[in-house]
Design a protein around this motif. Structure first.
Motif, mmCIF file in Angstrom:
data_model
loop_
_atom_site.group_PDB
_atom_site.id
_atom_site.type_symbol
_atom_site.label_atom_id
_atom_site.label_comp_id
_atom_site.label_asym_id
_atom_site.label_seq_id
_atom_site.Cartn_x
_atom_site.Cartn_y
_atom_site.Cartn_z
ATOM 1 N N UNK A 73 1.498 27.287 15.873
ATOM 2 C CA UNK A 73 1.003 27.261 14.712
ATOM 3 C C UNK A 73 2.260 26.616 13.644
ATOM 4 N N UNK A 74 2.959 27.041 13.859
ATOM 5 C CA UNK A 74 4.280 26.686 12.881
ATOM 6 C C UNK A 74 5.471 26.322 13.634
ATOM 7 N N UNK A 75 5.933 25.099 13.214
ATOM 8 C CA UNK A 75 7.324 24.462 13.730
ATOM 9 C C UNK A 75 8.271 24.507 12.900
ATOM 10 N N UNK A 115 9.136 12.459 14.771
ATOM 11 C CA UNK A 115 8.821 12.211 16.231
ATOM 12 C C UNK A 115 8.458 13.620 17.115
ATOM 13 N N UNK A 116 8.231 14.740 16.456
ATOM 14 C CA UNK A 116 7.970 15.926 17.354
ATOM 15 C C UNK A 116 6.598 16.070 17.760
ATOM 16 N N UNK A 117 5.751 15.273 16.966
ATOM 17 C CA UNK A 117 4.047 15.344 17.367
ATOM 18 C C UNK A 117 3.577 16.880 16.952
ATOM 19 N N UNK A 118 3.834 17.437 15.822
ATOM 20 C CA UNK A 118 3.528 18.684 15.353
ATOM 21 C C UNK A 118 1.818 18.627 14.855
ATOM 22 N N UNK A 119 1.214 19.561 15.363
ATOM 23 C CA UNK A 119 -0.357 19.619 14.906
ATOM 24 C C UNK A 119 -0.285 20.854 13.742
ATOM 25 N N UNK A 120 0.412 21.598 13.756
ATOM 26 C CA UNK A 120 0.531 22.989 12.900
ATOM 27 C C UNK A 120 1.509 22.511 11.769
ATOM 28 N N UNK A 121 1.923 23.709 11.211
ATOM 29 C CA UNK A 121 2.575 23.638 10.275
ATOM 30 C C UNK A 121 4.124 23.131 10.378
ATOM 31 N N UNK A 133 0.971 34.290 15.680
ATOM 32 C CA UNK A 133 1.387 32.887 15.371
ATOM 33 C C UNK A 133 2.222 32.483 16.405
ATOM 34 N N UNK A 134 2.003 31.339 17.149
ATOM 35 C CA UNK A 134 2.940 30.757 17.811
ATOM 36 C C UNK A 134 3.987 30.104 17.228
ATOM 37 N N UNK A 135 5.277 30.344 17.174
ATOM 38 C CA UNK A 135 6.322 29.663 16.433
ATOM 39 C C UNK A 135 7.233 29.069 17.394
ATOM 40 N N UNK A 136 7.462 27.693 16.893
ATOM 41 C CA UNK A 136 8.286 26.634 17.730
ATOM 42 C C UNK A 136 9.542 26.417 16.671
ATOM 43 N N UNK A 137 10.779 26.960 17.197
ATOM 44 C CA UNK A 137 11.807 26.785 16.599
ATOM 45 C C UNK A 137 12.652 25.380 17.073
ATOM 46 N N UNK A 180 0.004 24.025 6.714
ATOM 47 C CA UNK A 180 -0.491 25.143 7.802
ATOM 48 C C UNK A 180 -2.085 25.242 7.779
ATOM 49 N N UNK A 181 -2.767 25.084 8.756
ATOM 50 C CA UNK A 181 -4.215 25.254 8.619
ATOM 51 C C UNK A 181 -4.738 26.179 9.455
#
Length: 170
Positions: free
Chosen positions: A28-30, A44-50, A77-81, A168-169
């Motif tokens: 959901x959030x990167x 280049x990450x290809x993020x669909x969330x925030x 919320x799934x968070x990718x750091x 974010x959506x």
């Protein structure tokens, strides 16, 4: 899904664009952690969330913002750091600590189902918290960037402000 995707964890961590691509799916959030901004572009990450910037200075404000997004979702919320790393994706200790700072603050906020990789980054920050400004200037990237760039990065890192690069959506 591969183990590298870390999909069973709420908080994921990777280093560089290539590894980052593996963990952003379903996030959901990167959080893009780049202590000396400019060497690598997160596009280049290809993020669909925030997609937001994260650092040692904004870690608490960012964790609160993510907690609010979690409330908006009504679910975890799934968070990718993602630690930016050097231009070729090489390890950059200053980005590792910036990412660890964000992960540490997420844990303090109650978002703490972290992957082992995320836990290691948070542990490194917790241990080196008082040395993070020195590490920024003493690191390879800091020495190569020069005193002016390091001073600007320290000022930006000290700020509670973070940038929302992509909304974010829920």
């Amino acid at each position: 899904m591969t183990a590298a995707a870390q999909t069973k964890y709420q908080v994921r961590f990777a280093f560089g664009i290539e590894a980052g691509r593996a963990i952003v799916d379903g996030a959901h959030v990167v959080v893009w952690a780049d202590a000396l901004p400019g060497a690598t572009d997160p596009a280049g990450l290809g993020v669909s969330g925030a997609l937001v910037t994260g650092s040692t200075g904004n870690r608490i404000a960012l964790a609160r913002w993510i907690l609010e997004r979690q409330a908006d979702l009504g679910d975890r919320a799934i968070v990718a750091v993602v630690a930016a790393g050097g231009p070729s994706g090489e390890f950059a200790v200053e980005d590792f600590l910036a990412a660890g700072a964000v992960i540490d603050a997420l844990g303090d906020a109650g978002i703490d189902f972290t992957s082992p990789e995320a836990a290691a980054a948070a542990g490194a920050f917790a241990f080196l918290k008082n040395a993070s400004a020195h590490i920024l200037s003493a690191s390879i990237a800091g020495q190569e960037a020069g005193p002016e760039a390091v001073a600007a990065a320290k000022a930006a890192t000290a700020s509670e402000h973070f940038t929302i690069l992509q909304e974010f959506s829920a």
